[in-house]
Design a protein around this motif. Structure first.
Motif, PDB file in Angstrom:
ATOM      1  N   ARG A 640       0.809  -1.213   0.000  1.00 30.75           N
ATOM      2  CA  ARG A 640       0.000   0.000   0.000  1.00 30.75           C
ATOM      3  C   ARG A 640       0.845   1.267   0.000  1.00 30.75           C
ATOM      4  NH1 ARG A 640      -2.448   2.158   3.964  1.00 30.75           N
ATOM      5  NH2 ARG A 640      -2.001   0.425   5.347  1.00 30.75           N
ATOM      6  N   ARG A 643       1.544   2.417  -3.505  1.00 32.50           N
ATOM      7  CA  ARG A 643       0.523   2.773  -4.475  1.00 32.50           C
ATOM      8  C   ARG A 643       0.246   4.262  -4.438  1.00 32.50           C
ATOM      9  NH1 ARG A 643      -4.358  -1.130  -3.758  1.00 32.50           N
ATOM     10  NH2 ARG A 643      -3.288  -1.549  -1.818  1.00 32.50           N
ATOM     11  N   ALA A 646      -2.843   5.905  -2.531  1.00 33.05           N
ATOM     12  CA  ALA A 646      -3.338   4.986  -1.515  1.00 33.05           C
ATOM     13  C   ALA A 646      -3.812   5.702  -0.252  1.00 33.05           C
ATOM     14  CB  ALA A 646      -2.276   3.957  -1.172  1.00 33.05           C
ATOM     15  N   ARG A 650      -7.434   5.275   1.642  1.00 31.64           N
ATOM     16  CA  ARG A 650      -7.565   4.825   3.011  1.00 31.64           C
ATOM     17  C   ARG A 650      -8.459   5.801   3.793  1.00 31.64           C
ATOM     18  NH1 ARG A 650      -3.319   4.639   7.473  1.00 31.64           N
ATOM     19  NH2 ARG A 650      -4.353   3.307   8.989  1.00 31.64           N
TER      20      ARG A 650
END
Lengths: 661, 145
Positions: A640, A643, A646, A650
């Protein structure tokens, strides 16, 4: 349909020019509307290229012999799979695949890069557009796959039989995904140079693209190696052929880039070096394209040779590499340099990795280009092959591989080498044990062979030690260690698996190079020969008729020492009438991770046939190791932290969770 | 401060030594491990040390292929201006044929017989080993198919 494809190709060329000019001007003048054109134009350009590629594929599937390219490379009786893969089994089609993948990456950057700074995104896509326009122009001007032929012949000339294999369905697309994937890193580097700004965030954006390209390139090279192994009938997995080197150099540079980008991301150091590596990785990909497509080399990959094409690609090569390096020389000093650090540290280890890998690239580059340069200067023809690379590349890899297990165990900034060594005691002991066992109990194992096997074991055990240490095994209770192990970030598994894969590949390479046995003999039906503890009995030859070939199949039984039949091995001499060309279809039986490899030679007087049988110990580990490296890379890619965007996701997820709660 | 400077110098010196060693090894290997390409006509004039690995290219002479016991085979390689006998123990490539281009690699024996340890033929019917094609063209015996 064919005209649609041709038209779409020209449109894609026009769009690539638009994609180059508008966003670049927009980024320069700060015009948001101009910059915003980059994304939609990139996506449309990809769509046009896809239509063009599809049109050519359909022409192949329908065996449309009014298209010259189809006539030259297809045959109506060819199985459908090879009709489709034949689309890129020739110069023109493979260049079309090249630009298809280039525009595909452009479209990906456009879709996934929404949260990049607007000017960076515009500049990156503009450079992608520039690369695209050069190659579209090349295709349209010198290698147009849509040229018609009139009158249309009744039958095509068939595809080179060596290429009629599933390998062609997988190897070139994977390889190109790797080669061309580095274009994104290149564009990011050029964009950074244009903007004169580079920071840790840049490395975070570039790393996933590098990783993706690297994964594909690893797969492409491994697939090519396995294909050559079973198809060419020589039983070799790597020939140091210039074309293989052409794919190996970007891989080495890409591996170096992956590692240096970590340093840049975490420690803001090695910025300029990382930028240079990003440029080099793609430059070497371009060099590979030039070497393969220009016909300056003797190789299975050099399909058609046409001087005009060679000169054109050379011009593209000079333009991009020269331009990038000039821009680099001009702008690099305006970038703020990163910090310095202690030599014994994680970043120190990564620098060591880079030193070895970039030197290795240079050696391979020298060995590959020297014959070309020498011939063009003195006219002398020489060949630089395996002996050269064994002497230069080998000694570079050994210290690097010895150092690999230490790297992940060292802390950032300042590390304790002694503590890392203590953790590696088990790995070291295990490797030495395997080395001694190999030397004492394996027939014909030399000191060097035992050392190589020990080196591979060291890498495998080192990777396991890495994960065990990170889970705290030994310092906390096994239950907690297990839970910590499960909770490790994916990139930790990624690193360990990639290094483990290198270990497996090393084991395979050493196994085959130092422990294989070769038997060349004349066999008559009913005769048998002992090979590596097995018995191989020749049953006889049988004619067989395939869709577009005939073959003589040699049937062999693989038996254990007590005479029990384990499996049947079929090895054949195949003949393709369309091209009047014979091929060898090797018979391979896999036992554990080793293989028995049988190739047929010529028939001799008196009813026998020459047979070549190899025992290839550990050979499958070569490619299995590459698969493990790819899995490691993929896990890392899914981490993660890596990315882009990301954190935003989240936050959204958290917000959603709060809303439902 | 002094210490840091010295440390940096040590690292740079180490790096340069490493690169120097790598470069030295590369050039040594280029000199020792690369093999030169010859056509049969060149062999009479070229000075080749005994045991030196070379590549010999040309056309397989018509009617010259003799199969010995097992996998031993002998054939002539010619280029219009000269010919050399080649002996080889192994399996010939699929596309090895009389009158076709071939490249062999090995050493020239004192008796003028070339002992090949690898034989490469062209990859398909439209393709001729590049070195062979270039040399034949230079000698004017090239016949496009």
């Amino acid at each position: 349909m064919v005209e649609t494809g041709h038209f779409a190709l020209v449109l894609a060329f026009a769009l690539s020019l638009v994609q180059f000019v508008l966003p670049l001007v927009g980024a320069r003048t700060g015009d948001a509307r101009l910059m915003a054109t980059a994304g939609p134009v990139a996506v449309t350009g990809f769509a046009m290229t896809a239509i063009s590629f599809a049109a050519l594929t359909v022409a192949y599937m329908l065996s449309d012999f009014s298209v010259l390219n189809v006539v030259e490379n297809s045959h109506s009786q060819k199985p459908m799979l090879y009709k489709i893969t034949g689309t890129w089994g020739n110069h023109e089609g493979s260049m079309l695949l090249w630009v298809l993948i280039l525009t595909f990456f452009g479209a990906l950057v456009a879709s996934f890069g929404r949260n990049l700074p607007a000017t960076l995104r515009a500049n990156v896509l503009a450079i992608q557009g520039l690369i695209g326009s050069a190659f579209f122009l090349f295709i349209i001007a010198t290698s147009n796959p849509f040229v018609r032929v009139s009158p249309a012949p009744i039958e095509g000339q068939d595809l080179n039989p060596i290429l009629q294999d599933v390998g062609l369905a997988i190897h070139p697309p994977l390889l190109y995904l790797g080669y061309v994937g580095f274009s994104v890193c290149f564009s990011f580097a050029i964009a950074a140079l244009i903007e004169g700004r580079i920071d840790a965030a840049w490395a975070r954006w570039v790393r996933p693209w590098t990783l993706a390209a690297w994964i594909f390139l690893t797969g492409g090279i491994a697939m090519g190696s396995y294909w050559a192994y079973y198809e060419l009938g020589w039983g070799g997995f790597w020939f140091w052929d210039p074309v293989e080197n052409a794919s190996f150099m970007p891989w080495l540079a890409g591996t170096a880039l992956l590692h240096s980008a970590i340093v840049m991301e975490r420690r803001s150091a090695l910025k300029i070096w990382t930028l240079l590596l990003a440029i080099m990785a793609f430059s070497l990909s371009l060099l590979g394209t030039f070497l393969v497509r220009s016909g300056v080399l003797t190789s299975v990959h050099a399909f058609a040779t046409d001087p005009a094409r060679g000169v054109f690609i050379l011009m593209i090569l000079v333009f991009f590499i020269g331009g990038a390096l000039m821009l680099f020389a001009w702008r690099a000093q305006t970038l703020t340099p990163g910090g310095i650090f202690a030599p014994i540290s994680r970043e120190g280890a990564l620098v060591l990795n880079n030193l070895f890998l970039s030197t290795a690239v240079t050696t391979v580059l020298v060995g590959t280009l020297y014959p070309l340069v020498l011939e063009s200067i003195t006219g002398e023809k020489i060949s630089v092959g395996e002996p050269f690379f064994n002497l230069t590349f080998g000694p570079l890899m050994v210290p690097l591989l010895l150092a690999v297990p230490f790297g992940p165990l060292l802390a950032w900034k300042r590390a304790d080498l002694w503590a890392a060594s203590q953790r590696l005691v088990f790995a070291f002991g295990g490797a030495v044990l395997v080395m001694l066992v190999t030397y004492s109990f394996v027939d014909r194992a030399s000191v060097l062979a035992a050392f190589g096997i020990g080196l591979g074991t060291w890498l495998v055990l080192g990777a396991i030690t890495d994960l065990a240490t990170k889970s705290g095994l030994g310092s906390v209770s096994p239950g907690i260690a297990l839970r910590r192990f499960a909770g490790l970030p994916r990139s930790a598994y990624g690193t360990a698996l990639a290094h483990l894969g290198v270990g497996l590949t090393t084991l395979g390479v050493v196994g085959v190079m130092s422990l294989q046995t070769e038997h060349i003999l004349t066999m008559k039906p009913g005769e048998s020969v002992p090979v590596a503890g097995y018995e191989i009995r020749f049953e006889g030859l049988q004619p067989y008729r395939g869709p577009n070939y005939t073959e003589d199949q040699g049937r062999f039984l693989l038996m254990d020492s007590s005479g029990r039949t384990l499996t049947e091995i079929v090895s054949a001499k195949r003949f393709y009438p369309a091209r009047q060309m014979p091929t060898t279809e090797a018979g391979i039986a896999t036992r554990g991770v080793s293989q028995v490899y049988v190739a047929l030679g010529d028939a001799v007087d008196g009813g026998g046939i020459v047979v070549r049988i190899w025992w290839k110990p550990l050979v499958t580990l070569i490619w299995l190791g590459c698969v493990v490296m790819m899995v490691g890379g993929s896990l890392s890619l899914l981490d993660r932290r890596l990315r882009i965007g990301a954190p935003a996701k989240r936050r959204k997820r958290l917000a959603a969770a709060e809303a439902t709660a | 401060m002094m210490k840091r400077k010295r440390k940096r110098l040590t690292i740079i010196a180490g790096g340069l030594t490493f690169l120097g060693a790598a470069a030295g090894l590369t050039f040594y290997a280029l000199g020792e491990k690369s093999s030169y390409f010859y056509m049969p006509a060149d062999l009479t004039t070229a000075s080749i040390a005994p045991g030196q690995r070379i590549r010999l290219g040309g056309l397989v002479e018509e009617g010259s292929v003799e199969r010995g016991s097992g996998t031993r085979v002998a054939f002539g390689v010619e280029d219009g201006a000269g010919k050399v006998k080649v002996v080889y123990d192994g399996i010939l490539p699929d596309l090895f044929r009389e009158g076709q281009g071939v490249v062999t690699e090995g050493t020239l024996g004192g008796d003028g017989v070339f002992v090949a340890d690898s034989v490469l033929a062209k990859h398909d019917e439209t393709y001729m080993p590049k070195e062979v094609a270039d040399s034949l063209k230079a000698q004017g015996v090239w016949q496009p198919e």
